[in-house]
Write an enzyme that holds these catalytic residues in place. Structure first.
Site, PDB file in Angstrom:
ATOM      1  N   LYS A   1       0.803  -1.204   0.000  1.00  0.00           N
ATOM      2  CA  LYS A   1       0.000   0.000   0.000  1.00  0.00           C
ATOM      3  C   LYS A   1       0.850   1.274   0.000  1.00  0.00           C
ATOM      4  O   LYS A   1       0.649   2.160  -0.834  1.00  0.00           O
ATOM      5  CB  LYS A   1      -0.863  -0.059   1.260  1.00  0.00           C
ATOM      6  CG  LYS A   1      -1.899   0.971   1.369  1.00  0.00           C
ATOM      7  CD  LYS A   1      -2.580   0.808   2.721  1.00  0.00           C
ATOM      8  CE  LYS A   1      -1.582   1.053   3.843  1.00  0.00           C
ATOM      9  NZ  LYS A   1      -2.227   1.345   5.117  1.00  0.00           N
ATOM     10  N   THR A   2       1.804   1.317   0.905  1.00  0.00           N
ATOM     11  CA  THR A   2       2.647   2.511   1.000  1.00  0.00           C
ATOM     12  C   THR A   2       3.444   2.695  -0.286  1.00  0.00           C
ATOM     13  O   THR A   2       3.635   3.805  -0.774  1.00  0.00           O
ATOM     14  CB  THR A   2       3.620   2.387   2.188  1.00  0.00           C
ATOM     15  OG1 THR A   2       2.863   1.984   3.326  1.00  0.00           O
ATOM     16  CG2 THR A   2       4.278   3.711   2.479  1.00  0.00           C
TER      17      THR A   2
ATOM     18  N   ASP B   1      -4.604   8.070   3.034  1.00  0.00           N
ATOM     19  CA  ASP B   1      -4.246   6.733   3.482  1.00  0.00           C
ATOM     20  C   ASP B   1      -5.145   6.348   4.655  1.00  0.00           C
ATOM     21  O   ASP B   1      -5.695   7.215   5.326  1.00  0.00           O
ATOM     22  CB  ASP B   1      -2.771   6.738   3.921  1.00  0.00           C
ATOM     23  CG  ASP B   1      -2.231   5.334   4.116  1.00  0.00           C
ATOM     24  OD1 ASP B   1      -2.907   4.381   3.681  1.00  0.00           O
ATOM     25  OD2 ASP B   1      -1.140   5.196   4.694  1.00  0.00           O
ATOM     26  N   GLU B   2      -5.290   5.075   4.923  1.00  0.00           N
ATOM     27  CA  GLU B   2      -6.109   4.571   6.041  1.00  0.00           C
ATOM     28  C   GLU B   2      -7.511   5.173   5.995  1.00  0.00           C
ATOM     29  O   GLU B   2      -8.059   5.601   7.010  1.00  0.00           O
ATOM     30  CB  GLU B   2      -5.447   4.910   7.392  1.00  0.00           C
ATOM     31  CG  GLU B   2      -4.002   4.489   7.532  1.00  0.00           C
ATOM     32  CD  GLU B   2      -3.825   2.997   7.796  1.00  0.00           C
ATOM     33  OE1 GLU B   2      -4.806   2.246   7.661  1.00  0.00           O
ATOM     34  OE2 GLU B   2      -2.686   2.609   8.095  1.00  0.00           O
TER      35      GLU B   2
ATOM     36  N   GLN C   1      -9.361  -3.532   8.421  1.00  0.00           N
ATOM     37  CA  GLN C   1      -8.410  -2.974   9.388  1.00  0.00           C
ATOM     38  C   GLN C   1      -8.940  -1.705  10.038  1.00  0.00           C
ATOM     39  O   GLN C   1      -8.180  -0.899  10.563  1.00  0.00           O
ATOM     40  CB  GLN C   1      -7.065  -2.707   8.718  1.00  0.00           C
ATOM     41  CG  GLN C   1      -6.362  -3.987   8.280  1.00  0.00           C
ATOM     42  CD  GLN C   1      -4.996  -3.724   7.697  1.00  0.00           C
ATOM     43  OE1 GLN C   1      -4.104  -3.234   8.374  1.00  0.00           O
ATOM     44  NE2 GLN C   1      -4.824  -4.036   6.428  1.00  0.00           N
TER      45      GLN C   1
ATOM     46  N   ARG D   1       0.595  -8.371  11.204  1.00  0.00           N
ATOM     47  CA  ARG D   1       1.870  -7.652  11.355  1.00  0.00           C
ATOM     48  C   ARG D   1       3.037  -8.607  11.202  1.00  0.00           C
ATOM     49  O   ARG D   1       4.179  -8.194  11.027  1.00  0.00           O
ATOM     50  CB  ARG D   1       1.995  -6.966  12.730  1.00  0.00           C
ATOM     51  CG  ARG D   1       0.963  -5.904  13.077  1.00  0.00           C
ATOM     52  CD  ARG D   1       0.803  -4.877  12.020  1.00  0.00           C
ATOM     53  NE  ARG D   1      -0.302  -5.221  11.133  1.00  0.00           N
ATOM     54  CZ  ARG D   1      -0.488  -4.691   9.932  1.00  0.00           C
ATOM     55  NH1 ARG D   1       0.374  -3.826   9.458  1.00  0.00           N
ATOM     56  NH2 ARG D   1      -1.519  -5.038   9.190  1.00  0.00           N
TER      57      ARG D   1
END
Length: 745
Positions: free
Chosen positions: A37-38, A220-221, A251, A602
């Site tokens: 994603k980043t 983002d998010e 998430q 994670r």
DNA sequence: ATCCAGTACGTTTTT
DNA sequence: CGTACTGGAT
């Protein structure tokens, strides 16, 4: 030789490449965990610049400052010398509020109040409105006000829809709270979003100006945005609908903070021609880990199903580890980590321990300290929340914003200046009807006959001192800090104190100078006001440094966006994860499951889920019930080990405890034996034979010099003492250490 | 006004 | 268990 931009684009998957290269028009990127994603966001920004978009026309919004900094760095690696606006929603809000302050009727020097300040304002509001509510705590009321603001409800709108008794009480306090905030020239965290959001919906001129300025907006998010954040993103992208939002509904973990999952689920409705891209390939975790995550999250009913897959190996099984108590859990997990490092298999930095609640970190800290394992507790702002640091910062805030009454009250009698409760009340009574700040009223103390004696001289001296200190504000941040600590007498108060804890407080306060110095050194244009702002807007993860070789300990919330080779999730027990306060409502339970999902995903190579039979809680030991989430994992995907000292031999089946006692709904059962303190009392004959080693006693050590005893534990030959020297804290066996008690003079 | 001792109280997660 | 606030004594 770093790869060229074209090489980077070539290395993307088809889906990623589409998200990077389709730059115009609205886009929704549904990105599963570890799906790059980043990378997509940074490449997209780089691509925009590559295509000739001017860097100042791009706005990227992240969730934390750490994420923003990382993103800046990654963009800079591809496209050097570009100044792109990458920040959090809150930092963006601050900048907009300062820029448009006049238009919004705000003073540019406003102070940002954090939640504990806000609780203080609620308390003051309750007092001045003479509302006596014993039924609700100021914290609860503050929370309700915060929720209202997240929904963009102003006091009069909130009042209209206040149907139940609690809301009606809040509706009474909310306007008083707002009045106090405006009078103090203060804004809270929610104002940083609410004001810009309202301005964007109401002030078309301003909206169009900003819309034109930010041609490309990335968020983002996005699954964690609330209504205010939604309106900001929306308002900036009406004329130029080049909005790219990235997120993962699975998430979403900030519902309690006003996040509306609807924002991401309804994106296609808001932007009908939006392109939707799914990033489902996971580049982070092993097949075993991903399968566990997938299986768990499939239990959520309110959810769009998606398929996660990875080309990685199967990897080792996910471990479920059972321990006897929470203390053993901490000890043995620490031991496993230490053994893996000592065997040369891992570095300490490969490990993360993820917790549902901060309180669980205590046991870990003590285990890590005992076993000499380096760790970092990711709780960045905690340092600035210490009383002494808050005190010093209150002086600074008052200097920068003389109307900040909350900071006035905090600072005015610390160190003691003879200004007590009654004098302050008189001062408040004088100031309030005259619309004066407390500091301004203090300057007129002669006109207040009710204030007498030491308080008069104290207030005068205080006002004068603040006036003088104001001249210092132009100096470098560290110099301002130093002057404040010295000239307010704060340093002297701590230095001359005979309370040994005050020496540590002095060290903390001095650490503020260092922090201010570093802040300035990073960027010489930064002022003391920037420093304060930076502290209040800092998030917990911001302080996390992954380069340090130590085990990371943090909450599940803080872990979002991070990854580690080995992850330990602890205390998977009913009542903790899922948390007891979520058990009543399905929606909240599903959020707990997402939280577990975030934790699991994670992990790159190894994942351990641990829980204990008993856990000490609020002074007593209670039976714990394994988390329902453990039963929701694929049984062939996990390997359960009973590592408890009893080895499972003596324990009855868990199911026999279920649903029998009052504690059932909470997941807790009384073990029937009293708290450990009672038994410890028995084995404490050492108190009868004093050695003179007590907490607070100063001792001299041949090597380390003079230090102060901070902890005494154990007995007889095993009696241990912990001593804080100027060089740091060390533990000794009392019988062996070469120590001499220093008699206080 | 200040200090201390006792008690009441509450505990998710955070920008 | 810890902290935060209250009420008493100095």
């Amino acid at each position: 030789m770093p790869p060229t931009f074209d090489e980077i684009v070539a290395s993307l998957t088809d889906a990623q490449r589409e998200a990077v290269t389709q730059t115009d028009g609205p886009m929704l990127v549904l990105a599963g965990p570890g799906s790059g994603k980043t990378r997509v966001i940074t490449c997209r920004i780089a691509n925009l610049i590559h295509q000739g978009v001017r860097s100042h026309q791009i706005l990227a919004i992240t969730f934390t400052n750490k994420a923003a900094a990382e993103m800046k760095q990654r963009v800079a690696a591809m496209m050097p010398d570009q100044r792109i606006w990458i920040s959090t929603f809150h930092s963006l809000g601050v900048r907009l509020l300062r820029q448009y302050a006049d238009r919004l009727g705000l003073d540019r020097n406003f102070t940002i109040y954090d939640q504990s300040d806000r609780v203080g304002v609620v308390k003051a509001a309750l007092k001045s409105a003479a509302i006596d509510v014993t039924r609700f705590t100021p914290e609860t009321i503050q929370g309700a006000i915060s929720k209202a603001k997240n929904k963009l409800l102003l006091p009069h709108q909130f009042e209209k829809q206040a149907n139940d008794y609690f809301s009606q009480v809040v509706a009474q306090i909310y306007p008083v709270y707002e009045k106090k905030m405006r009078d103090a020239n203060a804004v809270d965290f929610d104002d940083l979003l609410m004001w810009p959001a309202l301005a964007l919906t109401k002030d078309e001129e301003m909206r169009a100006e900003l819309d034109a300025r930010f041609r490309y907006v990335l968020v983002d998010e996005y699954q964690d945005t609330n209504k205010a954040q939604y309106e900001i993103a929306r308002g900036l992208t009406i004329d130029h609908p080049n909005l790219c939002v990235v997120g993962d509904p699975d998430q979403s973990i900030y519902r309690w903070r006003g996040a509306e999952l609807r924002n991401i689920l309804d994106f296609e409705r808001d932007y009908p021609n939006a392109r939707v891209i799914l990033l489902e390939e996971n580049f982070r975790s092993t097949k075993a880990i991903l399968r566990v995550a997938d299986h768990l999250i499939a239990h959520n009913k309110k959810r769009k199903p998606k398929t996660l897959y990875t080309a990685k190996d199967e990897g080792s099984k996910v471990g479920a580890l059972l321990f006897e108590t929470g203390l053993e859990e901490a000890d043995l997990v620490a031991q496993r980590i230490r053994q893996a490092v000592e065997a040369g298999k891992r570095h300490y930095r490969d490990f993360a321990i993820l917790l549902r609640i901060n309180a669980l970190s205590r046991a870990l800290e003590s285990a890590f300290t005992r076993q000499r394992i380096p760790y970092q507790l990711v709780r960045g702002v905690a340092f600035f929340e210490r009383k002494e640091n808050r005190d010093v910062l209150a002086y600074l805030r008052l200097l920068l914003n003389p109307k900040d009454d909350l900071s006035f009250v905090r600072a005015v009698n610390e160190p003691a200046r003879g200004i007590g409760k009654t004098s302050l009340e008189h001062l408040q009574k004088y100031a309030e009807p005259r619309e004066l700040s407390l500091l301004a009223a203090a300057e007129h103390v002669d006109k207040i006959p009710a204030i007498r004696g030491k308080a008069v001289t104290g207030l005068k001296a205080f006002a004068l001192m603040m006036a003088e200190l104001r001249g210092v504000l132009e100096a470098t941040p560290d110099e301002v800090m130093r002057q404040v600590i010295d000239r307010t007498g704060y340093r002297r108060m701590l230095k001359e104190s005979d309370n040994p804890e005050d020496q540590e407080r002095l060290a903390n306060v001095e650490e503020l100078i260092t922090a201010a110095h570093q802040f300035h050194a990073e960027d010489e244009s930064r002022t003391i006001a920037d420093f304060l702002e930076n502290i209040t807007l800092a998030s917990d993860v911001d302080g996390f440094d992954e380069k340090q070789d130590c085990v990371a300990v943090m909450t599940l919330h803080a872990a979002k966006g991070l990854e580690f080779p080995v992850v330990h999730m602890m205390a998977l027990e009913q009542g903790i994860l899922p948390h007891e306060r979520s058990l009543m409502r399905d929606e909240e339970l599903e959020e707990e499951r997402r939280l577990a999902f975030v934790g699991i995903t994670r992990a790159q190579e190894e994942l351990y889920l641990s829980y204990a039979r008993m856990r000490e809680f609020r002074g007593q030991t209670l039976y714990a019930v394994p988390s329902m989430f453990l039963e929701e994992l694929p049984q062939d995907g996990i390997e359960t080990s009973d590592l408890s000292s009893s080895g499972g031999r003596t324990s009855p089946a868990v199911n026999t405890w279920r649903g029998s006692t009052a504690g059932a709904s909470k997941g807790w059962y009384d073990t029937g034996f009293s708290d450990p303190k009672a038994s410890r009392e028995h084995e404490r004959p050492e108190d009868d034979a004093p050695t003179g080693y007590e907490v607070g006693v100063m001792v001299h050590h041949d090597v380390y010099g003079v230090g102060c005893i901070t902890e005494v534990s154990g007995q007889a030959a095993l009696r241990k003492i912990k001593i804080r020297f100027s060089s740091g804290e060390r533990s000794f066996l009392a019988a062996k250490a070469k120590l001499a008690i220093v008699q206080p003079t």
